[in-house]
Design an enzyme around this catalytic site. Structure first.
Site, PDB file in Angstrom:
ATOM      1  N   GLY A  13      29.719  55.128  51.138  1.00  0.00           N
ATOM      2  CA  GLY A  13      28.469  55.719  50.653  1.00  0.00           C
ATOM      3  C   GLY A  13      28.680  56.674  49.489  1.00  0.00           C
ATOM      4  N   ILE A  15      28.540  60.170  49.003  1.00  0.00           N
ATOM      5  CA  ILE A  15      29.474  61.300  49.052  1.00  0.00           C
ATOM      6  C   ILE A  15      30.846  60.832  49.552  1.00  0.00           C
ATOM      7  CG2 ILE A  15      29.803  63.668  49.880  1.00  0.00           C
ATOM      8  CD1 ILE A  15      26.703  63.676  50.470  1.00  0.00           C
ATOM      9  N   ASP A  34      32.873  51.833  57.895  1.00  0.00           N
ATOM     10  CA  ASP A  34      31.498  51.842  57.386  1.00  0.00           C
ATOM     11  C   ASP A  34      30.859  50.527  57.816  1.00  0.00           C
ATOM     12  OD1 ASP A  34      29.152  51.768  55.551  1.00  0.00           O
ATOM     13  OD2 ASP A  34      30.160  53.447  54.568  1.00  0.00           O
ATOM     14  N   SER A 127      23.592  69.817  56.895  1.00  0.00           N
ATOM     15  CA  SER A 127      22.654  69.883  55.772  1.00  0.00           C
ATOM     16  C   SER A 127      21.910  71.205  55.778  1.00  0.00           C
ATOM     17  CB  SER A 127      21.656  68.733  55.929  1.00  0.00           C
ATOM     18  OG  SER A 127      20.557  68.921  55.076  1.00  0.00           O
ATOM     19  N   ALA A 128      21.494  71.623  54.593  1.00  0.00           N
ATOM     20  CA  ALA A 128      20.656  72.829  54.480  1.00  0.00           C
ATOM     21  C   ALA A 128      19.314  72.637  55.175  1.00  0.00           C
ATOM     22  CB  ALA A 128      20.436  73.163  53.011  1.00  0.00           C
ATOM     23  N   TYR A 151      15.380  63.494  61.381  1.00  0.00           N
ATOM     24  CA  TYR A 151      16.661  63.550  60.664  1.00  0.00           C
ATOM     25  C   TYR A 151      17.266  64.947  60.796  1.00  0.00           C
ATOM     26  CZ  TYR A 151      19.947  64.220  56.843  1.00  0.00           C
ATOM     27  OH  TYR A 151      21.067  64.556  56.113  1.00  0.00           O
ATOM     28  N   LYS A 155      20.902  66.551  62.792  1.00  0.00           N
ATOM     29  CA  LYS A 155      21.944  67.445  62.252  1.00  0.00           C
ATOM     30  C   LYS A 155      22.090  68.674  63.149  1.00  0.00           C
ATOM     31  CE  LYS A 155      23.090  64.930  58.749  1.00  0.00           C
ATOM     32  NZ  LYS A 155      24.343  64.173  58.821  1.00  0.00           N
ATOM     33  N   LEU A 202      14.834  63.599  44.114  1.00  0.00           N
ATOM     34  CA  LEU A 202      14.412  63.912  42.748  1.00  0.00           C
ATOM     35  C   LEU A 202      15.310  63.296  41.671  1.00  0.00           C
ATOM     36  CD1 LEU A 202      12.560  65.531  40.848  1.00  0.00           C
ATOM     37  CD2 LEU A 202      14.185  67.425  41.065  1.00  0.00           C
ATOM     38  N   ARG A 233      15.452  74.232  44.273  1.00  0.00           N
ATOM     39  CA  ARG A 233      16.559  73.810  45.132  1.00  0.00           C
ATOM     40  C   ARG A 233      17.891  74.185  44.494  1.00  0.00           C
ATOM     41  NH1 ARG A 233      12.670  73.154  47.572  1.00  0.00           N
ATOM     42  NH2 ARG A 233      11.914  71.401  48.805  1.00  0.00           N
ATOM     43  N   ARG A 294       4.373  67.401  48.797  1.00  0.00           N
ATOM     44  CA  ARG A 294       4.846  66.416  49.782  1.00  0.00           C
ATOM     45  C   ARG A 294       4.930  67.119  51.134  1.00  0.00           C
ATOM     46  NH1 ARG A 294      10.612  63.610  48.534  1.00  0.00           N
ATOM     47  NH2 ARG A 294      11.354  65.728  48.875  1.00  0.00           N
TER      48      ARG A 294
HETATM   49  P1  NAD Z   1      25.028  57.303  52.208  1.00  0.00           P
HETATM   50  O1  NAD Z   1      23.949  56.595  52.903  1.00  0.00           O
HETATM   51  O2  NAD Z   1      25.317  56.982  50.787  1.00  0.00           O
HETATM   52  O3  NAD Z   1      26.397  57.187  53.040  1.00  0.00           O
HETATM   53  C1  NAD Z   1      26.427  57.051  54.436  1.00  0.00           C
HETATM   54  C2  NAD Z   1      27.331  55.864  54.741  1.00  0.00           C
HETATM   55  O4  NAD Z   1      27.398  55.707  56.163  1.00  0.00           O
HETATM   56  C3  NAD Z   1      26.818  54.559  54.154  1.00  0.00           C
HETATM   57  O5  NAD Z   1      27.877  53.901  53.475  1.00  0.00           O
HETATM   58  C4  NAD Z   1      26.363  53.757  55.377  1.00  0.00           C
HETATM   59  O6  NAD Z   1      26.529  52.361  55.195  1.00  0.00           O
HETATM   60  C5  NAD Z   1      27.239  54.324  56.458  1.00  0.00           C
HETATM   61  N1  NAD Z   1      26.670  54.251  57.811  1.00  0.00           N
HETATM   62  C6  NAD Z   1      25.414  54.582  58.203  1.00  0.00           C
HETATM   63  N2  NAD Z   1      25.273  54.407  59.532  1.00  0.00           N
HETATM   64  C7  NAD Z   1      26.473  53.975  59.987  1.00  0.00           C
HETATM   65  C8  NAD Z   1      26.967  53.610  61.275  1.00  0.00           C
HETATM   66  N3  NAD Z   1      26.177  53.683  62.353  1.00  0.00           N
HETATM   67  N4  NAD Z   1      28.256  53.196  61.380  1.00  0.00           N
HETATM   68  C9  NAD Z   1      29.056  53.121  60.290  1.00  0.00           C
HETATM   69  N5  NAD Z   1      28.637  53.448  59.057  1.00  0.00           N
HETATM   70  C10 NAD Z   1      27.369  53.876  58.912  1.00  0.00           C
HETATM   71  O7  NAD Z   1      24.723  58.896  52.360  1.00  0.00           O
HETATM   72  P2  NAD Z   1      25.406  60.139  51.658  1.00  0.00           P
HETATM   73  O8  NAD Z   1      24.413  60.734  50.727  1.00  0.00           O
HETATM   74  O9  NAD Z   1      26.750  59.800  51.186  1.00  0.00           O
HETATM   75  O10 NAD Z   1      25.474  61.127  52.911  1.00  0.00           O
HETATM   76  C11 NAD Z   1      26.636  61.222  53.716  1.00  0.00           C
HETATM   77  C12 NAD Z   1      26.372  62.205  54.851  1.00  0.00           C
HETATM   78  O11 NAD Z   1      25.965  63.457  54.297  1.00  0.00           O
HETATM   79  C13 NAD Z   1      25.232  61.764  55.784  1.00  0.00           C
HETATM   80  O12 NAD Z   1      25.596  62.130  57.104  1.00  0.00           O
HETATM   81  C14 NAD Z   1      24.057  62.592  55.312  1.00  0.00           C
HETATM   82  O13 NAD Z   1      23.140  62.834  56.349  1.00  0.00           O
HETATM   83  C15 NAD Z   1      24.750  63.877  54.899  1.00  0.00           C
HETATM   84  N6  NAD Z   1      23.969  64.646  53.910  1.00  0.00           N
HETATM   85  C16 NAD Z   1      23.576  64.034  52.746  1.00  0.00           C
HETATM   86  C17 NAD Z   1      22.818  64.746  51.830  1.00  0.00           C
HETATM   87  C18 NAD Z   1      22.318  64.074  50.575  1.00  0.00           C
HETATM   88  O14 NAD Z   1      21.364  64.578  49.965  1.00  0.00           O
HETATM   89  N7  NAD Z   1      22.905  62.979  50.100  1.00  0.00           N
HETATM   90  C19 NAD Z   1      22.468  66.087  52.085  1.00  0.00           C
HETATM   91  C20 NAD Z   1      22.918  66.684  53.271  1.00  0.00           C
HETATM   92  C21 NAD Z   1      23.675  65.945  54.173  1.00  0.00           C
HETATM   93  N1  UDP Z   2      10.581  66.081  44.223  1.00  0.00           N
HETATM   94  C1  UDP Z   2       9.558  65.723  43.379  1.00  0.00           C
HETATM   95  N2  UDP Z   2       9.357  64.391  43.127  1.00  0.00           N
HETATM   96  C2  UDP Z   2      10.132  63.419  43.671  1.00  0.00           C
HETATM   97  C3  UDP Z   2      11.180  63.799  44.546  1.00  0.00           C
HETATM   98  C4  UDP Z   2      11.380  65.137  44.803  1.00  0.00           C
HETATM   99  O1  UDP Z   2       8.828  66.572  42.859  1.00  0.00           O
HETATM  100  O2  UDP Z   2       9.877  62.224  43.406  1.00  0.00           O
HETATM  101  C5  UDP Z   2      10.832  67.517  44.485  1.00  0.00           C
HETATM  102  C6  UDP Z   2      10.717  67.935  45.941  1.00  0.00           C
HETATM  103  O3  UDP Z   2       9.369  68.290  46.229  1.00  0.00           O
HETATM  104  C7  UDP Z   2      11.677  69.131  45.995  1.00  0.00           C
HETATM  105  C8  UDP Z   2      12.771  68.756  45.004  1.00  0.00           C
HETATM  106  O4  UDP Z   2      12.186  67.782  44.118  1.00  0.00           O
HETATM  107  O5  UDP Z   2      11.039  70.310  45.519  1.00  0.00           O
HETATM  108  C9  UDP Z   2      14.024  68.136  45.661  1.00  0.00           C
HETATM  109  O6  UDP Z   2      13.609  67.072  46.492  1.00  0.00           O
HETATM  110  P1  UDP Z   2      14.654  66.057  47.137  1.00  0.00           P
HETATM  111  O7  UDP Z   2      13.871  65.032  47.903  1.00  0.00           O
HETATM  112  O8  UDP Z   2      15.595  65.556  46.093  1.00  0.00           O
HETATM  113  O9  UDP Z   2      15.508  66.968  48.116  1.00  0.00           O
HETATM  114  P2  UDP Z   2      15.060  67.862  49.373  1.00  0.00           P
HETATM  115  O10 UDP Z   2      15.378  69.267  48.988  1.00  0.00           O
HETATM  116  O11 UDP Z   2      13.617  67.632  49.634  1.00  0.00           O
HETATM  117  O12 UDP Z   2      15.935  67.361  50.466  1.00  0.00           O
END
Ligand code: NAD
Ligand code: UDP
Length: 338
Positions: A13, A15, A34, A127-128, A151, A155, A202, A233, A294
């Site tokens: 994925g 990150i 994965d 996550s925050a 969701y 967490k 965003l 943010r 939203r």
């Molecule tokens: P992503 O969807 O790109 O990566 C997640 C990966 O996990 C994917 O490759 C998916 O195929 C795999 N996956 C999902 N369910 C699975 C399962 N049951 N078994 C095996 N593999 C599985 O997401 P990301 O943005 O890389 O996020 C990674 C982690 O960070 C997640 O736990 C997400 O909740 C957390 N997180 C992400 C964000 C963000 O904004 N991207 C913010 C805070 C926390």
């Molecule tokens: N946002 C927006 N338009 C979009 C997607 C997001 O105005 O199409 C805004 C959303 O309201 C927030 C910021 O962008 O203020 C970040 O949103 P995002 O969904 O990326 O992350 P979140 O902090 O909600 O997890």
């Protein structure tokens, strides 16, 4: 000699792929599991291209006990970095059972298998969102936690499970990283975020509008109590975020019990600032209009990242211009994703 091998769940994925690359660069061996539910193998092929190393990928679901047990039977891991899970807030309100099953049951299964093989070190993607609607900013790790959607609750629950586990058994070393808003891509433009369908977040939305794939950005709310009325943010470059994981792995031997850390820059930017900075940095216009708020969004959210600095020796190094430049390079070079 103790193992130098890290298991990365969800390593294909967004990150996970960037973190896998940095782990290789730091000299670790990496095994990825994965199920490819939200990614493709191509991300790891590109990590191999960038690193010159080979990634061992097991295509499996973290809920599958037999499959995960077979991986642990074959490899001795120093630690696990657990990214695997579902992450779309809106979708989680429609299919909550899937979210609880994949994110919570998946983690419980992983922890059981780790325990069985005496692997007691884990870095977890929190996550925050666990801060809900914070009473003030910047947010420190001792702020009260809450959730407004399934969701976010997954967490929160996993954090509690990990705390209970390390209270019950002091062999555990658990680092929970609470990410703020990850954006950006590797500087090569070879790996980045590939949202499926219409982006919820965003940054991918802005870059898809700039690329002509979407007509215009809807800015959700222009009447928040922020200087320009749009939401604020703490956006963090995915390379800085990935670096925090590598630093966590370097420190994990010395961190007994649970350690909870904010991973953000400490700076907040509004949606309009994001649009204007993108336009300035790339020279590309982003059509936008302000629409209704939203549901579930908060006005502002940014981190106090000092604790991560003192515990891990980590700090974000890349600025908003870097985030915009790298997002745009990834978008331009890969108009249809991987
Ligand atoms: P992503 O969807 O790109 O990566 C997640 C990966 O996990 C994917 O490759 C998916 O195929 C795999 N996956 C999902 N369910 C699975 C399962 N049951 N078994 C095996 N593999 C599985 O997401 P990301 O943005 O890389 O996020 C990674 C982690 O960070 C997640 O736990 C997400 O909740 C957390 N997180 C992400 C964000 C963000 O904004 N991207 C913010 C805070 C926390
Ligand atoms: N946002 C927006 N338009 C979009 C997607 C997001 O105005 O199409 C805004 C959303 O309201 C927030 C910021 O962008 O203020 C970040 O949103 P995002 O969904 O990326 O992350 P979140 O902090 O909600 O997890």
């Amino acid at each position: 000699m103790s193992s130098n091998k890290i298991l990365v769940t969800g390593g294909c994925g967004y990150i996970g792929s960037h973190t896998t690359l940095l782990l290789f660069e730091a000299g670790f061996d990496v095994v990825v599991v994965d199920n490819l539910a939200n990614s493709s193998k191509e991300s790891l092929r590109r990590v191999e291209q960038l690193s010159g190393k080979t990634v061992e990928l097991y295509q499996l679901d973290v809920r599958d006990n037999d499959a995960l047990t077979a991986v642990f039977a074959k490899h001795e891991f120093k630690a696990v970095i657990h990214f695997a899970g579902l992450k779309a807030v809106g979708e989680s309100t429609e299919i909550p059972l899937d979210y609880y099953d994949q994110n919570i049951s998946g983690t419980i299964n992983l922890l059981k298998v780790m325990q069985q093989f005496n692997c007691y070190q884990i870095v977890f993607s929190s996550s925050a969102t666990v801060y809900g609607d914070p009473a003030s900013v910047p947010i420190t790790e001792d702020f009260p936690t809450s959730a407004t959607n399934p969701y976010g609750r997954t967490k929160l629950f996993v954090e509690e499970i990990l705390r209970d586990l390390s209270r019950a058994d002091d062999q555990w070393h658990v680092i929970m990283l609470r990410y703020f808003n990850p954006i950006g891509a590797h500087q090569s433009g070879l790996i980045g975020e590939q949202p499926q369908g219409i982006p919820n977040n965003l940054m991918p939305f802005i870059s898809q509008v700039a690329a002509g794939k979407r007509d215009k950005l809807s800015i959700f709310g222009g009447d928040y109590s922020t200087p320009d009325g749009t939401g604020i943010r703490d956006y963090i470059h995915v390379m800085d975020l990935s670096d925090a994981h590598v630093k966590a792995i370097h420190k994990i031997d010395g961190l007994v019990g649970t350690t909870t850390l904010n991973i953000g820059t400490g700076n907040g930017y509004s949606v309009l600032e994001m649009v204007h900075t993108f336009e300035e940095v790339t020279g590309v216009f982003v059509a936008h209009e302000i629409v209704e708020r939203r549901a579930g969004d908060i006005a502002e959210c940014w981190a106090e990242p000092k604790l991560a600095s003192s515990v891990l020796g980590w700090k974000a190094k890349l600025n908003l211009n870097d985030m915009m430049t790298d997002t745009w390079r990834w978008q331009k070079d890969n108009p249809d994703g991987f």
